[in-house]
Design a protein around this motif. Structure first.
Motif, PDB file in Angstrom:
ATOM      1  N   ASP A   8      40.554   8.572  17.003  1.00 27.44           N
ATOM      2  CA  ASP A   8      39.948   9.741  16.323  1.00 27.44           C
ATOM      3  C   ASP A   8      41.002  10.474  15.485  1.00 27.44           C
ATOM      4  O   ASP A   8      41.323  11.633  15.766  1.00 27.44           O
ATOM      5  CB  ASP A   8      39.371  10.736  17.355  1.00 27.44           C
ATOM      6  N   TRP A   9      41.516   9.816  14.453  1.00 20.48           N
ATOM      7  CA  TRP A   9      42.503  10.506  13.617  1.00 20.48           C
ATOM      8  C   TRP A   9      41.835  11.626  12.824  1.00 20.48           C
ATOM      9  O   TRP A   9      42.457  12.595  12.467  1.00 20.48           O
ATOM     10  CB  TRP A   9      43.222   9.520  12.694  1.00 20.48           C
ATOM     11  N   VAL A  10      40.554  11.429  12.518  1.00 18.90           N
ATOM     12  CA  VAL A  10      39.755  12.534  11.998  1.00 18.90           C
ATOM     13  C   VAL A  10      38.819  12.920  13.135  1.00 18.90           C
ATOM     14  O   VAL A  10      38.106  12.068  13.670  1.00 18.90           O
ATOM     15  CB  VAL A  10      38.930  12.103  10.764  1.00 18.90           C
ATOM     16  N   ALA A  52      55.628  -2.198  13.154  1.00 17.40           N
ATOM     17  CA  ALA A  52      54.429  -2.044  12.331  1.00 17.40           C
ATOM     18  C   ALA A  52      54.474  -0.771  11.503  1.00 17.40           C
ATOM     19  O   ALA A  52      53.931  -0.716  10.403  1.00 17.40           O
ATOM     20  CB  ALA A  52      53.195  -2.011  13.236  1.00 17.40           C
ATOM     21  N   CYS A  53      55.133   0.232  12.019  1.00 21.76           N
ATOM     22  CA  CYS A  53      54.998   1.593  11.487  1.00 21.76           C
ATOM     23  C   CYS A  53      55.933   1.865  10.301  1.00 21.76           C
ATOM     24  O   CYS A  53      57.146   1.696  10.411  1.00 21.76           O
ATOM     25  CB  CYS A  53      55.315   2.569  12.624  1.00 21.76           C
ATOM     26  N   PRO A  54      55.367   2.320   9.188  1.00 21.22           N
ATOM     27  CA  PRO A  54      56.218   2.578   8.022  1.00 21.22           C
ATOM     28  C   PRO A  54      57.213   3.720   8.247  1.00 21.22           C
ATOM     29  O   PRO A  54      58.329   3.691   7.731  1.00 21.22           O
ATOM     30  CB  PRO A  54      55.219   2.946   6.923  1.00 21.22           C
ATOM     31  N   TRP A  55      56.827   4.716   9.037  1.00 25.37           N
ATOM     32  CA  TRP A  55      57.723   5.868   9.271  1.00 25.37           C
ATOM     33  C   TRP A  55      58.914   5.413  10.105  1.00 25.37           C
ATOM     34  O   TRP A  55      60.051   5.798   9.840  1.00 25.37           O
ATOM     35  CB  TRP A  55      56.961   7.004   9.965  1.00 25.37           C
ATOM     36  N   HIS A  57      59.971   2.337  10.211  1.00 26.49           N
ATOM     37  CA  HIS A  57      60.684   1.360   9.382  1.00 26.49           C
ATOM     38  C   HIS A  57      61.771   2.045   8.546  1.00 26.49           C
ATOM     39  O   HIS A  57      62.861   1.511   8.346  1.00 26.49           O
ATOM     40  CB  HIS A  57      59.661   0.637   8.491  1.00 26.49           C
ATOM     41  N   ARG A  58      61.498   3.267   8.088  1.00 26.60           N
ATOM     42  CA  ARG A  58      62.504   4.023   7.329  1.00 26.60           C
ATOM     43  C   ARG A  58      63.810   4.110   8.103  1.00 26.60           C
ATOM     44  O   ARG A  58      64.901   3.970   7.549  1.00 26.60           O
ATOM     45  CB  ARG A  58      62.048   5.480   7.155  1.00 26.60           C
ATOM     46  N   THR A  59      63.703   4.393   9.401  1.00 23.90           N
ATOM     47  CA  THR A  59      64.909   4.642  10.196  1.00 23.90           C
ATOM     48  C   THR A  59      65.650   3.336  10.500  1.00 23.90           C
ATOM     49  O   THR A  59      66.871   3.319  10.573  1.00 23.90           O
ATOM     50  CB  THR A  59      64.570   5.367  11.519  1.00 23.90           C
ATOM     51  N   ARG A 128      50.457  14.014  19.591  1.00 24.98           N
ATOM     52  CA  ARG A 128      50.369  12.561  19.577  1.00 24.98           C
ATOM     53  C   ARG A 128      51.743  11.973  19.906  1.00 24.98           C
ATOM     54  O   ARG A 128      52.768  12.602  19.669  1.00 24.98           O
ATOM     55  CB  ARG A 128      49.875  12.068  18.215  1.00 24.98           C
ATOM     56  N   PHE A 129      51.731  10.775  20.433  1.00 22.55           N
ATOM     57  CA  PHE A 129      52.977  10.136  20.871  1.00 22.55           C
ATOM     58  C   PHE A 129      53.413   9.156  19.791  1.00 22.55           C
ATOM     59  O   PHE A 129      53.030   7.985  19.809  1.00 22.55           O
ATOM     60  CB  PHE A 129      52.755   9.422  22.205  1.00 22.55           C
ATOM     61  N   THR A 130      54.174   9.663  18.827  1.00 21.35           N
ATOM     62  CA  THR A 130      54.460   8.863  17.643  1.00 21.35           C
ATOM     63  C   THR A 130      55.856   8.243  17.664  1.00 21.35           C
ATOM     64  O   THR A 130      56.775   8.753  18.308  1.00 21.35           O
ATOM     65  CB  THR A 130      54.332   9.731  16.371  1.00 21.35           C
ATOM     66  N   VAL A 131      55.995   7.144  16.948  1.00 19.62           N
ATOM     67  CA  VAL A 131      57.299   6.575  16.603  1.00 19.62           C
ATOM     68  C   VAL A 131      57.580   6.972  15.159  1.00 19.62           C
ATOM     69  O   VAL A 131      56.619   7.192  14.401  1.00 19.62           O
ATOM     70  CB  VAL A 131      57.297   5.028  16.717  1.00 19.62           C
ATOM     71  N   PRO A 132      58.821   7.066  14.746  1.00 19.32           N
ATOM     72  CA  PRO A 132      60.036   6.823  15.522  1.00 19.32           C
ATOM     73  C   PRO A 132      60.416   8.011  16.396  1.00 19.32           C
ATOM     74  O   PRO A 132      59.990   9.137  16.133  1.00 19.32           O
ATOM     75  CB  PRO A 132      61.088   6.645  14.416  1.00 19.32           C
ATOM     76  N   VAL A 133      61.226   7.702  17.429  1.00 21.49           N
ATOM     77  CA  VAL A 133      61.811   8.742  18.266  1.00 21.49           C
ATOM     78  C   VAL A 133      63.317   8.490  18.344  1.00 21.49           C
ATOM     79  O   VAL A 133      63.739   7.368  18.651  1.00 21.49           O
ATOM     80  CB  VAL A 133      61.230   8.698  19.703  1.00 21.49           C
TER      81      VAL A 133
END
Ligand SMILES: N[C@@H](CCC(=O)N[C@@H](CS)C(=O)NCC(=O)O)C(=O)O
Length: 335
Positions: A8-10, A52-55, A57-59, A128-133
């Motif tokens: 449910d991102w929206v 998988a995650c672009p955010w 991937h930056r790190t 939310r429990f997001t990567v990167p951490v």
């Protein structure tokens, strides 16, 4: 009463149908100052990412570009985002890619999910429990979960710990380009990096169309800029944060965003020749970009986790190949 779901991102009662990304909540900074709360030290910090995650991937790109492989450790979560969020693989699981391992940090042997890490730092955490951490192994707590700020720390605060060729020589945020870099971040984040998500997660036709049109207008602007730039980077001879932040979205564009997020007004390989060449140069000529890109994690994650978009979890085979060789073009582009 409707129960909420990880997909449910929206919110189901949000009439706008518009995806609104949450603001990251751990916002501390590692500093080169040895007396800082989080001083830059070899072996002290650990990066939790998803391939998988672009955010995230930056790190990973920045860590490798800046020669921080012996300074900052990293591990990768399983590509599937389930109801409990990202999970670590178990010891007997084999998933392709380096460092896809159970949580390797001492004291974390019982941790099965990324959420365990968040609750360790903040027992009442409700986001939310997001990567990167970025995690401090000495204090046993999260430093930051905001990729743009982790990127900046890795780019600037560890230079004294690495050889000159990686430290002072690779300036991803050079003084003389700061205004231009910030100006580019200003519109690229909203229209492109987040724009693909706002298109794909939209739950109304209006929200989708507004965002997908803004996305392609911004891509046109990038194309125009790159076709006039001396190259090979966004700002000519200097590789900056802007290349990293743009690359992680563009490399996922044809393999995933075109079909899964309905970002299909054009694709990169046949519709944006200058962006295509810029992207391929980074991927094929710079191991920090090519070797941190894992198309299998990328394709599986989006298509098998977002059940609100793809309920049967079938991963499309194409486009083949995921990325074209440097000198080959699709028929539509061949002269
Ligand atoms: N603003 C954050 C966003 C990070 C983010 O949204 N990561 C996604 C993966 S691409 C995530 O972990 N999502 C898990 C969830 O929303 O449950 C950053 O740039 O670090």
């Amino acid at each position: 009463m409707a129960t909420s779901s990880i997909t449910d991102w929206v919110k189901t009662d949000d009439k706008t149908g518009e995806f609104k990304r949450q603001v990251s909540s751990f916002r501390n900074f590692v500093s080169r100052d040895p007396n800082a709360e989080f001083p830059a030290e070899k072996g002290r910090y650990h990066l939790y990412v998803s391939y998988a995650c672009p955010w995230a991937h930056r790190t990973l790109i920045t860590r490798k570009l800046k020669g921080l492989e012996d300074i900052i450790s990293f591990s990768v979560v399983h590509w599937h985002l389930g109801q409990q969020g990202w999970r670590f693989v178990t010891a007997d699981e084999s998933v392709p890619g380096d460092n896809v391992i159970p949580d390797p940090v001492p004291g974390h042997s019982g941790f099965t999910h990324l959420r365990d890490l968040y609750f360790e730092s903040e027992p009442t955490y409700s986001g939310r429990f997001t990567v990167p951490v970025l995690y401090d192994k000495v204090q046993g707590r999260i430093v930051s979960n905001e990729s743009s700020e982790i990127l900046r720390m890795l780019a600037t605060e560890f230079d004294h710990l690495v050889p000159e060729e990686f430290g002072a020589a690779i300036r991803l945020y050079p003084e003389e380009l700061r205004d231009q870099i910030e100006e580019a971040h200003g519109w690229m984040y909203d229209a492109i990096n987040n724009g693909v998500y706002k298109s794909g997660f939209a739950t109304t036709q209006e929200a989708y169309e507004r965002n997908v049109l803004a996305l392609f207008e911004a891509l046109d602007r990038v194309e125009e800029h790159l076709s006039k730039s001396e190259g090979p980077y966004y700002f000519g001879k200097t590789l900056t944060e802007v290349d990293i932040r743009l690359f992680v979205t563009i490399i996922r564009f044809d393999p995933v965003y075109v079909q899964h997020f309905k970002c299909n007004i054009r694709d990169i390989r046949s519709g944006y020749p200058a962006i295509h060449n810029w992207m391929r140069n980074l991927y094929w000529n710079h191991p920090a970009f090519g070797e941190t890109t894992h198309f299998d994690h990328i394709k599986w994650h989006y298509t098998k986790s977002h059940l609100q978009i793809n309920p049967k979890s079938i991963t499309p085979v194409g486009p083949l190949p995921n990325i074209l060789p440097l000198t080959e073009e699709v028929n539509a582009v061949k002269k």
